[in-house]
Write a protein that holds these residues in place. Structure first.
Motif, PDB file in Angstrom:
ATOM      1  N   LEU A  29       0.838  -1.190   0.000  1.00  8.51           N
ATOM      2  CA  LEU A  29       0.000   0.000   0.000  1.00  8.51           C
ATOM      3  C   LEU A  29       0.873   1.241   0.000  1.00  8.51           C
ATOM      4  CD1 LEU A  29      -2.730   1.544   0.442  1.00  8.51           C
ATOM      5  CD2 LEU A  29      -2.349   1.215   2.908  1.00  8.51           C
ATOM      6  N   GLY A  30       0.534   2.200  -0.852  1.00 11.01           N
ATOM      7  CA  GLY A  30       1.185   3.498  -0.838  1.00 11.01           C
ATOM      8  C   GLY A  30       0.215   4.567  -0.388  1.00 11.01           C
ATOM      9  N   ALA A  41      -2.199  13.675   8.219  1.00 13.81           N
ATOM     10  CA  ALA A  41      -3.315  12.921   7.640  1.00 13.81           C
ATOM     11  C   ALA A  41      -2.822  11.675   6.919  1.00 13.81           C
ATOM     12  CB  ALA A  41      -4.101  13.813   6.688  1.00 13.81           C
ATOM     13  N   ALA A  42      -1.748  11.820   6.149  1.00 13.45           N
ATOM     14  CA  ALA A  42      -1.201  10.667   5.438  1.00 13.45           C
ATOM     15  C   ALA A  42      -0.651   9.633   6.412  1.00 13.45           C
ATOM     16  CB  ALA A  42      -0.114  11.122   4.462  1.00 13.45           C
ATOM     17  N   LEU A  59       4.937   5.548   2.744  1.00 18.02           N
ATOM     18  CA  LEU A  59       4.512   6.934   2.637  1.00 18.02           C
ATOM     19  C   LEU A  59       5.346   7.593   1.551  1.00 18.02           C
ATOM     20  CD1 LEU A  59       3.984   7.968   6.344  1.00 18.02           C
ATOM     21  CD2 LEU A  59       2.411   8.482   4.484  1.00 18.02           C
ATOM     22  N   LEU A  60       4.671   8.206   0.602  1.00 15.41           N
ATOM     23  CA  LEU A  60       5.314   8.798  -0.565  1.00 15.41           C
ATOM     24  C   LEU A  60       5.219  10.307  -0.421  1.00 15.41           C
ATOM     25  CD1 LEU A  60       3.547   6.369  -3.023  1.00 15.41           C
ATOM     26  CD2 LEU A  60       5.808   6.083  -1.987  1.00 15.41           C
ATOM     27  N   ASP A  79       9.445   7.123   1.092  1.00 12.00           N
ATOM     28  CA  ASP A  79      10.126   7.419  -0.174  1.00 12.00           C
ATOM     29  C   ASP A  79       9.795   8.832  -0.588  1.00 12.00           C
ATOM     30  OD1 ASP A  79      11.489   4.930  -1.064  1.00 12.00           O
ATOM     31  OD2 ASP A  79       9.457   4.114  -0.991  1.00 12.00           O
ATOM     32  N   ALA A  80      10.775   9.539  -1.121  1.00  7.31           N
ATOM     33  CA  ALA A  80      10.568  10.894  -1.627  1.00  7.31           C
ATOM     34  C   ALA A  80      10.388  10.855  -3.142  1.00  7.31           C
ATOM     35  CB  ALA A  80      11.750  11.786  -1.263  1.00  7.31           C
TER      36      ALA A  80
END
Length: 272
Positions: A29-30, A41-42, A59-60, A79-80
């Motif tokens: 899941l991303g 929120a993310a 988390l992206l 990840d950025a």
């Protein structure tokens, strides 16, 4: 016919892990984060997806948010990405992606959603990623299919489907799902889950303690968690809505959004 949401509708398709299951089999899941001051929120969505059972959650983040997020999570990976194309590459291996919770009310969010919509991941589109399409809803609908979910509250619903609520919530949800071609989760005290094929389920009146900031972000992550594990958009949404309400009822007064993911194991245990 409107059915009442209950485990009897979807309990048989919950993907319980077996002895040979590993994290990648449980689904990836991303969750797309907003900027450095808008990551909460993310993070709520990501933790909810992980608690729901997704084997791996990422988390992206925009580059300036990545360090903020990395210091605030543990089992969740970070990840950025600098461009929509980079985001699309990161989401390529994923089974589900949540986009919208505090993602940003700017065209960058539209570009990010457009970029990932071509991938195979099931989308859960919420909050900012819905509001941005007010007055141009057809552009959003063109990105969606029956494997995707949108999760508007009534204000967001009205922006995408002006005047439709005047027909009544149930009729409006069914019509909206047909128009957008995706599952619609119309949030409220009696949340409705409608599929493009006309199926509709109503959640019995939920706990008033869910009226707190971030509870919808948790629900989006729970839907994403079930989608990552292979449940259909409709069944996964029904399961998540029921579990979300059950988690709130178990906790009761004083509930804040951060409490909801910690109730999920108790709810899962009751279903097991």
């Amino acid at each position: 016919m409107v059915k009442t949401n209950a485990p009897s509708l979807w309990g048989d398709v919950i993907p319980w892990p077996g002895a040979q299951t590993h994290k990648h089999r449980r689904g990836r899941l991303g969750v797309v984060s907003g900027g450095p001051l808008r990551t909460g929120a993310a993070r709520l969505s990501a933790r909810a997806g992980l608690r729901t059972g997704a084997g791996l959650v990422r988390l992206l983040c925009p580059p300036d948010a990545a360090r903020v997020v990395a210091g605030a999570v543990e089992a969740i990976m970070v990840d950025a990405f600098g461009t929509p194309g980079e985001l699309a590459t990161l989401t390529g291996p994923m089974q589900a992606v949540v986009i919208g919770p505090a993602a940003g009310l700017d065209e960058a969010t539209v570009a990010n959603l457009t970029a990932i919509a071509d991938g195979a991941a099931g989308l859960v589109v919420d909050a900012d990623a819905l509001t941005l399409f007010a007055g141009r809803a057809d552009a959003l609908f063109a990105l969606l299919d029956e494997h995707d979910v949108i999760t508007p509250h009534e204000g967001e619903f009205e922006r995408l489907f002006p005047g439709l609520l005047a027909r009544g919530r149930e009729a409006a949800a069914i019509e909206a799902a047909g128009r957008c071609g995706a599952v619609v989760v119309l949030k409220g005290s009696r949340t409705l889950i409608a599929a493009p094929d006309g199926r509709i389920v109503v959640q019995p009146e939920a706990s008033p303690w869910l009226a707190t900031a971030g509870s919808g972000d948790v629900l989006a992550g729970m839907i994403g968690g079930w989608r990552a594990q292979g449940m259909s958009a409709f069944d996964g949404s029904c399961a998540a809505v029921w579990m979300h309400a059950e988690a709130a009822a178990r906790f009761g007064p004083g509930l804040i959004a951060e409490d909801l993911p910690e109730q999920i194991p108790h709810v899962l245990r009751s279903l097991r």
